[in-house]
Design an enzyme around this catalytic site. Sequence first.
Site, mmCIF file in Angstrom:
data_model
loop_
_atom_site.group_PDB
_atom_site.id
_atom_site.type_symbol
_atom_site.label_atom_id
_atom_site.label_comp_id
_atom_site.label_asym_id
_atom_site.label_seq_id
_atom_site.Cartn_x
_atom_site.Cartn_y
_atom_site.Cartn_z
ATOM 1 N N SER A 7 0.876 -1.164 0.000
ATOM 2 C CA SER A 7 0.000 0.000 0.000
ATOM 3 C C SER A 7 0.914 1.215 0.000
ATOM 4 O O SER A 7 1.756 1.378 0.883
ATOM 5 C CB SER A 7 -0.906 -0.017 1.234
ATOM 6 O OG SER A 7 -1.765 1.090 1.209
ATOM 7 N N LEU A 8 0.756 2.081 -0.991
ATOM 8 C CA LEU A 8 1.776 3.106 -1.259
ATOM 9 C C LEU A 8 1.921 4.118 -0.118
ATOM 10 O O LEU A 8 0.991 4.397 0.617
ATOM 11 C CB LEU A 8 1.459 3.805 -2.572
ATOM 12 C CG LEU A 8 1.507 2.884 -3.796
ATOM 13 C CD1 LEU A 8 1.279 3.673 -5.074
ATOM 14 C CD2 LEU A 8 2.820 2.131 -3.874
ATOM 15 N N ASN A 68 10.121 7.985 -12.546
ATOM 16 C CA ASN A 68 10.051 7.510 -13.931
ATOM 17 C C ASN A 68 8.877 8.122 -14.692
ATOM 18 O O ASN A 68 8.600 7.743 -15.818
ATOM 19 C CB ASN A 68 10.042 5.977 -14.004
ATOM 20 C CG ASN A 68 8.775 5.380 -13.438
ATOM 21 O OD1 ASN A 68 7.734 6.019 -13.379
ATOM 22 N ND2 ASN A 68 8.848 4.136 -13.018
ATOM 23 N N ARG A 205 -7.740 4.730 31.289
ATOM 24 C CA ARG A 205 -6.601 5.336 30.575
ATOM 25 C C ARG A 205 -5.475 5.686 31.552
ATOM 26 O O ARG A 205 -4.293 5.609 31.225
ATOM 27 C CB ARG A 205 -7.038 6.552 29.763
ATOM 28 C CG ARG A 205 -7.647 7.678 30.567
ATOM 29 C CD ARG A 205 -8.137 8.818 29.654
ATOM 30 N NE ARG A 205 -8.956 9.764 30.398
ATOM 31 C CZ ARG A 205 -8.738 11.076 30.443
ATOM 32 N NH1 ARG A 205 -7.727 11.597 29.788
ATOM 33 N NH2 ARG A 205 -9.531 11.863 31.139
ATOM 34 N N SER A 231 -3.533 13.183 27.661
ATOM 35 C CA SER A 231 -4.869 12.594 27.710
ATOM 36 C C SER A 231 -4.818 11.073 27.769
ATOM 37 O O SER A 231 -5.629 10.441 28.429
ATOM 38 C CB SER A 231 -5.682 13.009 26.479
ATOM 39 O OG SER A 231 -6.019 14.383 26.531
ATOM 40 N N GLU A 252 -0.868 10.472 12.825
ATOM 41 C CA GLU A 252 -1.155 9.111 13.301
ATOM 42 C C GLU A 252 -0.615 8.039 12.368
ATOM 43 O O GLU A 252 -0.312 6.924 12.801
ATOM 44 C CB GLU A 252 -2.661 8.928 13.513
ATOM 45 C CG GLU A 252 -3.248 9.767 14.654
ATOM 46 C CD GLU A 252 -3.510 11.212 14.273
ATOM 47 O OE1 GLU A 252 -3.394 11.564 13.086
ATOM 48 O OE2 GLU A 252 -3.844 12.005 15.180
ATOM 49 N N ASP A 309 -16.979 16.573 24.164
ATOM 50 C CA ASP A 309 -16.148 16.851 22.984
ATOM 51 C C ASP A 309 -16.836 16.527 21.660
ATOM 52 O O ASP A 309 -16.369 16.943 20.602
ATOM 53 C CB ASP A 309 -14.812 16.100 23.066
ATOM 54 C CG ASP A 309 -13.880 16.725 24.095
ATOM 55 O OD1 ASP A 309 -14.266 17.753 24.684
ATOM 56 O OD2 ASP A 309 -12.788 16.193 24.315
ATOM 57 N N GLN A 313 -14.607 13.160 18.206
ATOM 58 C CA GLN A 313 -13.606 12.581 19.114
ATOM 59 C C GLN A 313 -14.031 11.219 19.658
ATOM 60 O O GLN A 313 -13.321 10.629 20.464
ATOM 61 C CB GLN A 313 -13.373 13.526 20.312
ATOM 62 C CG GLN A 313 -13.352 15.002 19.983
ATOM 63 C CD GLN A 313 -12.113 15.420 19.229
ATOM 64 O OE1 GLN A 313 -11.010 15.268 19.709
ATOM 65 N NE2 GLN A 313 -12.296 15.935 18.020
#
Lengths: 512, 512
Positions: A7-8, A68, A205, A231, A252, A309, A313
Amino acid sequence: MDVATGSLGQGLPIAVGVALAGKRLDGLPYHVWALCGDSEVAEGSIWEGIDKAGYYGLSNLTAIVDVNRLGQRGETEYGWDLEVYRRRFEAFGARAVVVDGHDLEQVDAALAEARSATERPTVILARTIKGKGFSEVEDRDGWHGKPLPPDMAERAIAELGGVRHLTVETRRPESGTAARPAAPARPAAAVEVPTYRRGDEVATRKAYGDALSALGARPDVVAMDGEVSNSTYADEFARAHPERFFEMFIAEQMLVSAAVGMSVRGYVPFASSFAAFFTRAYDFIRMAAISRANIRLAGSHAGVEIGQDGPSQMALEDLAAMRAVQGSTVLYPCDANSAARLTVAMADLEGIVFLRTTRGGYPVIYEPGEEFAVGGSKVVRASDGDRVALIGAGVTLHGCLAAAEELAAAGIPARVIDLYSVKPVDVDTLRAASAVTGGRLVVAEDHYPEGGIGAAVMEALAGEPRPPRVAHCAVRGLPGSGRPDELMEAAGISPRHIAAAARSLLDEEVRR
Amino acid sequence: MDVATGSLGQGLPIAVGVALAGKRLDGLPYHVWALCGDSEVAEGSIWEGIDKAGYYGLSNLTAIVDVNRLGQRGETEYGWDLEVYRRRFEAFGARAVVVDGHDLEQVDAALAEARSATERPTVILARTIKGKGFSEVEDRDGWHGKPLPPDMAERAIAELGGVRHLTVETRRPESGTAARPAAPARPAAAVEVPTYRRGDEVATRKAYGDALSALGARPDVVAMDGEVSNSTYADEFARAHPERFFEMFIAEQMLVSAAVGMSVRGYVPFASSFAAFFTRAYDFIRMAAISRANIRLAGSHAGVEIGQDGPSQMALEDLAAMRAVQGSTVLYPCDANSAARLTVAMADLEGIVFLRTTRGGYPVIYEPGEEFAVGGSKVVRASDGDRVALIGAGVTLHGCLAAAEELAAAGIPARVIDLYSVKPVDVDTLRAASAVTGGRLVVAEDHYPEGGIGAAVMEALAGEPRPPRVAHCAVRGLPGSGRPDELMEAAGISPRHIAAAARSLLDEEVRR
């Protein structure tokens, strides 16, 4: 280093991760070479990659762009305008060297220059002619990714000078320098899993950050974040082990690529961001599975529970996306003790491992010593007379517990299952719950209805002789902004809704 | 124009789509302004956006970057180094103007300059101070996204000069220029749906291209592709309606953003690429759903069926990902007549619509006149005595038909359902099949087992009084490269496997 890059735009950012490991962690004199096509330079990820290579001064990285001019369906965006490429790569912090890619002396000089010391990565821009040397296809459109028919192949070999046998002697790396894994020199200290007192309200978290920081006792553990470490709580690791923490800023795709690059060097990377923002790197995660990379992704702020938020988010499709990745593991703990234990367990798992954490603080429900097997679950509340099972994970497990209380008060005994391991899923416990309750299961999840925890339960039991009935509480509309409890109520995943779903399974049976 | 941009790096590329519509389609003198934060400039999508704005000479676009130096958790990558930003935006084809963002005269002059004619987009780089005017937070870290406590808010208002009421008169756009939708001036010709002869072998991607080209009779239909239009067959539209085709090169985030931008201008965009590569834009697709944009995505080359190109090019998690998008529609036709009909139907659907097409040619099984309702399905083979139902979509529908023949030869009548509408799914037909067959369903899909067609069937029927048993043929390992039939055989989704799955449902019952 073997990585899958079909995948480029993925080869260069992953190479940046390898070079970052070489410069900052391995301390070895290897140089990383990444070959890029000109078409793929249109991918934003190329610029995330070269930007970070410049930011981190990765003089041990060279990208070679094969310009090319011809893409799959015609001329590329900038054809042979090498100056456009040069300006861009230089502006992004690289030393750019333009060469005629068919002039071996120029190529050799450029490769030598690339290894000379700078504080920048090098980009060799090689002007080439596609199909050069065979006049029937040279610089012609319509031959991308196509094998030559046998007769043309014969003519091509003849025009190129006939069959030849060339052996090129290369200098082998010194013993050990390219060894995989890069064995960290320092001995590992014992990892002390952080613990929490039952009843205290702690966000999962936060437990992730605590446990990650504790994992730092292992010298092979590294972490990276996308400018949200305050966060995700990855900042705890950053403070404790700054030499093994890598700030990837808001990029990301590069965040995941850095993890892949460090994984192939034998490190144990943990990358964190909001769970919603890993969707930005979904192609990279999918490809990392093909690379057989071992990366750990921690996505915080999942679901409508994040509240104010708003939906941009809120991860509400992450469980479906991450479950569908080949060979992945998906974990979603409900309390701090299980989150800490699972974070530590992630370090030894293979493949793509995703941990979903919650923004708000919820009561610790497990004792500090409790163990959590990947692929397991916890029956949090049970009796032989259970008439329905309430299945949740993460924030909805607390809703299931409250709903079970409500049902108990109405004389309906309900089993509660914490399905913290969403993939692999604990089929045996689900099967037993279905048997005890006469096939009455309620699944509650802070996720859209498709492909999440509900689907995990259904997929696990659909082949049973008698599959269960599943009443499914999930987020069906587009959420807005509000207090977490308001949004969970509006979405239909509050304790009231879970209890009502359980009653509906029982009521319908009475009516039949 | 209302679009949701809370996921960083999306506002600018979407604005590029709006500006492209303004310049190339609307022919209206509006100017598009996009406000960006400095942190989000690290996203590769920003560079995909400004690159395309430069490439298409979008002088009607201005990006204003608020360079306040402070991100969520500390200083951004380049702080107040405005020259880094200037060099990069200029290299990417923009006119860059650096201003003191607190000097209203400089701001005014820059905004005026932005409207002066060039053939380039303008980027105003505004150096600002976060929290300026309130000394307690000005230029200080730790105040990102946080409301001031009431006492601080009082002091802030006082320091800023007390409560004031300002009314700013703006010049309204001339009547109609900002009207939405942009009503194309030309009358629509009738769309003639292309048709195919039963038994001919035609790839569904070819039918997509044919139908898209026919849809071009509607002047509001526009198309864009990510440099693979000769594979997706969008090139047919490009040749027939070059003024409404936009080459986005290999930049899938920008590809989807262009569609979103044109959607908010009232056009009917169709964006195409390999289905696997829409994973690159998954965050953009998720956000487009929040924007309530109406975009159509056509993903070709799905599944192991593509054969030799290997797993990087195989979409095997796309159905799970796309089903999980809020309000989405997911279509997966098995033959050219249904593919053409559904492509035309897509033009009038709202929300995110995903069409999955197949690389290889397979026999046309439907008559040209057949209709295909979104949310429907086709019972391709049925009798009252059906003992099992075989459910497929796309390439596996042909496998289901072959398996049904094999089962019929063994005296087992099997129903075959073409579940071309994966979302919304035809619950009634599935329910009827379950009732007739005693709850024996086989689902075969060229997709990983999680969250795809199997999950769609299970989710549809899990709440039934007696849910069906589902035997599930899906791709469980990591595929390699080979002939399509070899790979489908290796993955366990060939006719032989489908028939065996059907037998297993019947055998187990005998054993019980």
